[in-house]
Write an enzyme that holds these catalytic residues in place. Structure first.
Site, PDB file in Angstrom:
ATOM      1  N   LYS A  16       0.854  -1.294  -0.022  1.00  0.00           N
ATOM      2  CA  LYS A  16      -0.113   0.054  -0.197  1.00  0.00           C
ATOM      3  C   LYS A  16       0.981   1.208   0.020  1.00  0.00           C
ATOM      4  CE  LYS A  16      -3.696  -2.429   2.466  1.00  0.00           C
ATOM      5  NZ  LYS A  16      -4.499  -2.793   3.441  1.00  0.00           N
ATOM      6  N   TYR A  56     -12.258  -2.619  -2.783  1.00  0.00           N
ATOM      7  CA  TYR A  56     -12.994  -2.699  -1.374  1.00  0.00           C
ATOM      8  C   TYR A  56     -14.348  -2.497  -1.421  1.00  0.00           C
ATOM      9  CZ  TYR A  56      -8.449  -2.323   0.664  1.00  0.00           C
ATOM     10  OH  TYR A  56      -7.176  -2.604   1.292  1.00  0.00           O
ATOM     11  N   THR A  98      -4.999  -8.074  10.438  1.00  0.00           N
ATOM     12  CA  THR A  98      -5.283  -6.818   9.857  1.00  0.00           C
ATOM     13  C   THR A  98      -4.978  -5.712  10.795  1.00  0.00           C
ATOM     14  OG1 THR A  98      -7.579  -7.799   8.937  1.00  0.00           O
ATOM     15  CG2 THR A  98      -7.386  -5.474   9.445  1.00  0.00           C
ATOM     16  N   ARG A 109       3.097  -7.256   8.699  1.00  0.00           N
ATOM     17  CA  ARG A 109       2.451  -6.014   9.513  1.00  0.00           C
ATOM     18  C   ARG A 109       2.948  -6.012  11.091  1.00  0.00           C
ATOM     19  NH1 ARG A 109      -3.473  -7.836   7.419  1.00  0.00           N
ATOM     20  NH2 ARG A 109      -3.432  -6.348   5.498  1.00  0.00           N
ATOM     21  N   ASN A 119      -1.919  -0.480   7.032  1.00  0.00           N
ATOM     22  CA  ASN A 119      -1.265  -1.572   7.507  1.00  0.00           C
ATOM     23  C   ASN A 119      -0.245  -2.349   6.483  1.00  0.00           C
ATOM     24  OD1 ASN A 119      -3.015  -2.742   5.761  1.00  0.00           O
ATOM     25  ND2 ASN A 119      -4.237  -3.596   7.208  1.00  0.00           N
ATOM     26  N   HIS A 122      -1.576  -5.650   1.380  1.00  0.00           N
ATOM     27  CA  HIS A 122      -2.689  -6.392   1.205  1.00  0.00           C
ATOM     28  C   HIS A 122      -2.495  -7.700   0.617  1.00  0.00           C
ATOM     29  CE1 HIS A 122      -6.722  -7.212  -0.205  1.00  0.00           C
ATOM     30  NE2 HIS A 122      -6.190  -7.834  -1.582  1.00  0.00           N
ATOM     31  N   GLU A 133      -9.656 -10.112  -7.742  1.00  0.00           N
ATOM     32  CA  GLU A 133      -8.818  -9.207  -7.469  1.00  0.00           C
ATOM     33  C   GLU A 133      -7.672  -9.037  -8.734  1.00  0.00           C
ATOM     34  OE1 GLU A 133      -7.626  -9.349  -3.549  1.00  0.00           O
ATOM     35  OE2 GLU A 133      -9.565  -8.843  -2.651  1.00  0.00           O
TER      36      GLU A 133
HETATM   37  P1  ABT Z   1      -6.715  -5.624   3.267  1.00  0.00           P
HETATM   38  O1  ABT Z   1      -5.541  -6.519   2.914  1.00  0.00           O
HETATM   39  O2  ABT Z   1      -6.383  -4.260   3.302  1.00  0.00           O
HETATM   40  O3  ABT Z   1      -8.148  -6.131   2.826  1.00  0.00           O
HETATM   41  O4  ABT Z   1      -6.947  -5.915   4.779  1.00  0.00           O
HETATM   42  P2  ABT Z   1      -7.384  -7.417   5.627  1.00  0.00           P
HETATM   43  O5  ABT Z   1      -8.047  -8.350   4.718  1.00  0.00           O
HETATM   44  O6  ABT Z   1      -6.546  -7.859   6.590  1.00  0.00           O
HETATM   45  O7  ABT Z   1      -8.603  -6.573   6.376  1.00  0.00           O
HETATM   46  P3  ABT Z   1      -9.818  -5.983   6.118  1.00  0.00           P
HETATM   47  B1  ABT Z   1     -11.025  -6.252   6.983  1.00  0.00           B
HETATM   48  O8  ABT Z   1     -10.363  -6.475   4.618  1.00  0.00           O
HETATM   49  O9  ABT Z   1      -9.581  -4.320   6.112  1.00  0.00           O
HETATM   50  C1  ABT Z   1      -9.598  -3.645   5.031  1.00  0.00           C
HETATM   51  C2  ABT Z   1      -8.975  -2.340   5.344  1.00  0.00           C
HETATM   52  O10 ABT Z   1      -9.778  -1.580   5.934  1.00  0.00           O
HETATM   53  C3  ABT Z   1      -8.902  -1.070   7.260  1.00  0.00           C
HETATM   54  N1  ABT Z   1      -9.728  -1.180   8.437  1.00  0.00           N
HETATM   55  C4  ABT Z   1     -10.542  -2.299   8.509  1.00  0.00           C
HETATM   56  C5  ABT Z   1      -9.782  -0.159   9.111  1.00  0.00           C
HETATM   57  O11 ABT Z   1      -9.318   0.799   8.727  1.00  0.00           O
HETATM   58  N2  ABT Z   1     -10.655  -0.186  10.335  1.00  0.00           N
HETATM   59  C6  ABT Z   1     -11.285  -1.410  10.488  1.00  0.00           C
HETATM   60  O12 ABT Z   1     -12.064  -1.430  11.589  1.00  0.00           O
HETATM   61  C7  ABT Z   1     -11.298  -2.470   9.751  1.00  0.00           C
HETATM   62  C8  ABT Z   1     -11.823  -3.625  10.191  1.00  0.00           C
HETATM   63  C9  ABT Z   1      -7.838  -2.154   7.225  1.00  0.00           C
HETATM   64  C10 ABT Z   1      -7.671  -2.448   5.845  1.00  0.00           C
HETATM   65  N3  ABT Z   1      -6.709  -1.629   5.193  1.00  0.00           N
HETATM   66  N4  ABT Z   1      -5.849  -0.742   5.433  1.00  0.00           N
HETATM   67  N5  ABT Z   1      -4.975   0.213   5.344  1.00  0.00           N
HETATM   68 MG    MG Z   2      -9.430  -7.527   3.081  1.00  0.00          MG
END
Ligand code: ABT
Ligand code: MG
Length: 155
Positions: A16, A56, A98, A109, A119, A122, A133
């Site tokens: 990212k 997303y 996550t 991470r 984070n 992805h 994707e």
């Molecule tokens: P991705 O690889 O980005 O999809 O992350 P992951 O699958 O581990 O986690 P998900 B649940 O898909 O999160 C997507 C992005 O949203 C952010 N996020 C998530 C928040 O900011 N707050 C939250 O409460 C949650 C659940 C984290 C992920 N991306 N970033 N940056």
């Molecule tokens: Mg995800």
């Protein structure tokens, strides 16, 4: 018998904007390579809002959704496709949880982040997500399909 590379599992992984800005591309690619996974495509791309929305889509309507789109479109992303045995789950193990604060050390991470909204990386969360994707981010001609191996170039 010859290995059929076309039928091997593939996943979509993307460093990212925070990871690219912090110059973590080399470090992260090295971890995937050392694990034994195979890189079949990559590019540096600043995603459009449209691409980010599609990527997303599952989070549409959630409180963090708009901020997430702002972040992911804020700079270049290093998009990759990796191939290998159970590569979807293997990649998620390398990546970690996550929330980087809760992610164990020795995961990407866990080692490089502190903020769930930043984070670093992805990775597709299932084989079905991976297929969706990969199609979204790459065209077919950007991915290596040839099964030519390095040995063939060695006399
Ligand atoms: P991705 O690889 O980005 O999809 O992350 P992951 O699958 O581990 O986690 P998900 B649940 O898909 O999160 C997507 C992005 O949203 C952010 N996020 C998530 C928040 O900011 N707050 C939250 O409460 C949650 C659940 C984290 C992920 N991306 N970033 N940056
Ligand atoms: Mg995800």
């Amino acid at each position: 018998c010859e290995k059929d590379l076309d039928t091997e599992e593939r996943t979509f992984v993307a460093i990212k904007p925070d990871g690219v800005q912090r110059k973590l591309i080399g470090e992260i690619v090295a971890r995937f390579e050392k694990k034994g996974l195979k890189l079949v495509g990559c590019k540096l791309i600043q995603p459009s809002r449209k691409l980010a929305e599609k990527h997303y889509a599952e989070h549409k309507g959630k409180p963090f959704y708009e901020g997430l789109l702002d972040f992911i479109t804020s700079g270049p992303v290093f998009a990759m496709v990796w191939e290998g045995k159970e590569v979807v789950s293997t990649s998620r193990s390398l990546i970690g949880l996550t929330d980087p604060k809760k992610s164990p050390m020795n995961t990407i991470r866990g080692d490089f982040g502190i903020d769930v909204g930043r984070n670093t990386i992805h990775g597709s969360d299932s084989v079905e997500s991976a297929q969706r994707e990969i199609k979204l981010w790459f065209s077919k001609n950007e991915l290596i399909t040839s099964s030519i191996t390095i040995e063939k170039w060695i006399n």
